[in-house]
Design a protein around this motif. Structure first.
Motif, short mmCIF file in Angstrom:
data_model
loop_
_atom_site.label_atom_id
_atom_site.label_comp_id
_atom_site.label_asym_id
_atom_site.label_seq_id
_atom_site.Cartn_x
_atom_site.Cartn_y
_atom_site.Cartn_z
N GLY A 106 1.12 -1.38 -0.45
CA GLY A 106 -0.02 0.14 -0.47
C GLY A 106 0.80 1.58 -0.13
O GLY A 106 0.48 2.60 -0.89
N SER A 107 1.84 1.07 0.93
CA SER A 107 2.89 2.65 1.48
C SER A 107 3.66 3.17 -0.59
O SER A 107 3.84 3.99 -1.08
CB SER A 107 4.12 2.09 2.10
OG SER A 107 2.83 2.45 3.14
N LEU A 108 3.95 1.70 -1.05
CA LEU A 108 4.91 1.43 -2.45
C LEU A 108 3.45 2.32 -3.72
O LEU A 108 4.43 3.09 -4.34
CB LEU A 108 4.77 0.10 -2.69
CG LEU A 108 6.03 -0.45 -4.36
CD1 LEU A 108 7.00 1.43 -3.61
CD2 LEU A 108 6.09 -1.36 -5.32
N ASP A 109 2.16 1.65 -2.86
CA ASP A 109 1.37 2.22 -4.68
C ASP A 109 0.87 3.68 -4.34
O ASP A 109 1.13 4.68 -4.64
CB ASP A 109 0.51 1.78 -4.18
CG ASP A 109 -0.62 1.90 -5.73
OD1 ASP A 109 -0.39 1.02 -6.85
OD2 ASP A 109 -1.82 2.53 -4.97
N ALA A 110 1.21 4.29 -2.65
CA ALA A 110 1.23 5.35 -2.74
C ALA A 110 2.39 6.20 -3.27
O ALA A 110 1.71 7.31 -3.76
CB ALA A 110 0.18 5.87 -0.67
N ALA A 111 2.78 6.40 -3.05
CA ALA A 111 4.18 6.86 -3.53
C ALA A 111 4.18 6.28 -4.65
O ALA A 111 5.27 7.92 -5.71
CB ALA A 111 5.69 5.81 -2.29
N SER A 112 3.97 5.81 -5.59
CA SER A 112 4.05 5.51 -6.80
C SER A 112 3.26 6.28 -7.55
O SER A 112 3.26 6.51 -9.30
CB SER A 112 4.21 4.26 -7.53
OG SER A 112 3.46 3.40 -7.51
N GLY A 113 2.40 6.91 -7.47
CA GLY A 113 1.32 7.55 -7.39
C GLY A 113 -0.52 5.91 -8.61
O GLY A 113 -0.74 6.25 -9.08
N GLY A 114 0.15 4.55 -7.76
CA GLY A 114 -0.55 4.10 -7.86
C GLY A 114 -0.07 2.79 -9.14
O GLY A 114 -0.91 2.82 -10.30
N ARG A 115 1.12 2.62 -8.91
CA ARG A 115 1.09 1.88 -10.21
C ARG A 115 1.88 0.86 -10.32
O ARG A 115 2.18 -0.40 -10.81
CB ARG A 115 2.36 2.41 -10.65
CG ARG A 115 2.77 3.34 -11.39
CD ARG A 115 3.48 4.75 -12.07
NE ARG A 115 4.77 5.31 -10.92
CZ ARG A 115 5.59 5.72 -11.11
NH1 ARG A 115 6.48 4.59 -12.53
NH2 ARG A 115 6.56 5.88 -10.63
N VAL A 116 1.66 -0.29 -8.90
CA VAL A 116 1.38 -1.04 -8.28
C VAL A 116 0.55 -2.55 -8.36
O VAL A 116 -0.47 -2.33 -8.49
CB VAL A 116 2.16 -0.84 -6.52
CG1 VAL A 116 1.67 -3.41 -6.13
CG2 VAL A 116 2.75 -0.46 -5.85
#
Length: 308
Positions: A106-116
């Motif tokens: 969830g943190s990675l998705d938030a940091a990447s702008g929804g790209r996970v």
């Protein structure tokens, strides 16, 4: 529909992780790839309990000695890209504590702008399960719990869960993903395919021929129809291990083996077999990131020339 192309990031000990992951991720985005991908392998036992991929007599690959952590690798890629999706093919879900993995994704998705894109599987190595303190015999149930926990943690607060490995009372858990994280599952039999139909957005096979993928897609369609789900809502993302040669291979050859043009035709065949996205993984064929990038650009051009 044009098949989407993914690029396998350099994770093994053959590369300089200080610079090569970011260099490759930038280059893949600039070359027009749709996504970048990581795998997970945590060790190479000297006396393994299981043969590689459970194939009798098959020794463990030497590159297993050093494979960078997948989420660290994706974080490096996220920091230097803006457009490509960031996928795992696959995270061995039960090796991770469910709450912590859900929160990290969830943190990675938030940091990447929804790209996970969360590609998950249950794995096969009892050595890895022992090292992670996980129960190999309960891996299916552990994967189900992980899916439950991801759904809870990524959802609206307050969230709570009561399971075998995970228990937490109503709490706020953030940051939340920037959008809905697609979940893809590795599946090799009807039981795991049925889980996929119930719980996932798509199928993530690895190392299969186009004929095997087509058969799997047909079975997936049958199971989805039985379950009352529209099969067209399930994607197929294939991880292809490339063996690109300087010259064409005459006669019988393996999947995605041969000249750039032969491999490109295999990718076109994958599109016809029902593959929506294909990960062109060639990191094991190179030790220099510039060679990896150059061949990646060449392959993308050749694939698009086929009309795929």
């Amino acid at each position: 529909m044009t098949i989407r192309l993914g690029f396998g990031l350099p994770q093994t000990g053959s590369y300089d992780l200080r610079t090569d992951v970011t260099t490759a991720a930038r280059a893949a985005e600039e070359a027009g790839y749709d996504s970048v991908w990581v795998l997970e392998r945590i060790m190479r036992p000297e006396q393994p309990v299981d043969d590689m991929y459970l194939i009798p007599g098959k020794p463990w690959a030497d590159y297993f000695r050093s494979v960078a952590d997948p989420l660290v690798t994706l974080s490096l890629a996220a920091a230097v890209t803006e457009r490509v999706r960031l996928g795992s093919s696959v995270l061995v879900g039960p090796l991770h504590q469910p709450f912590l993995l859900a929160r990290a994704l969830g943190s990675l998705d938030a940091a990447s702008g929804g790209r996970v894109v969360a590609g998950l599987g249950s794995g096969w190595s009892r050595d890895e399960y022992a090292a992670a303190g996980a129960d190999h015999a309960a891996r299916g149930a552990a994967l189900d719990e992980l899916l439950d926990v991801c759904e809870a943690v990524w959802g609206a607060d307050p969230v709570s869960y009561e399971g075998t490995r995970t228990r937490f009372s109503p709490s706020a858990v953030g940051p939340k993903p920037a959008g809905r994280i697609p979940v893809l599952l590795a599946a090799g039999n009807d039981r795991s395919m049925r889980r996929l139909v119930r719980r996932a957005d798509g199928w993530m096979p690895s190392g299969l021929s186009n004929e095997q993928v087509a058969a799997g897609r047909r079975r997936l369609t049958e199971l989805a129809t039985e379950a009352g789900r529209d099969p067209s809502g399930l994607s197929v993302t294939l991880r292809a291990f490339l063996d690109v040669r300087d010259r064409p291979v005459d006669g019988e050859r393996g999947p995605f083996q041969g000249s750039v043009e032969q491999v490109a035709e295999d990718v076109a065949g994958a599109a016809r077999a029902g593959v929506d996205e294909i990960i062109l993984d060639q990191q094991l064929a190179h030790t220099d990131v510039q060679d990896l990038i150059a061949r990646g650009k060449e392959l993308r051009t050749a694939v698009r020339a086929t009309g795929a």
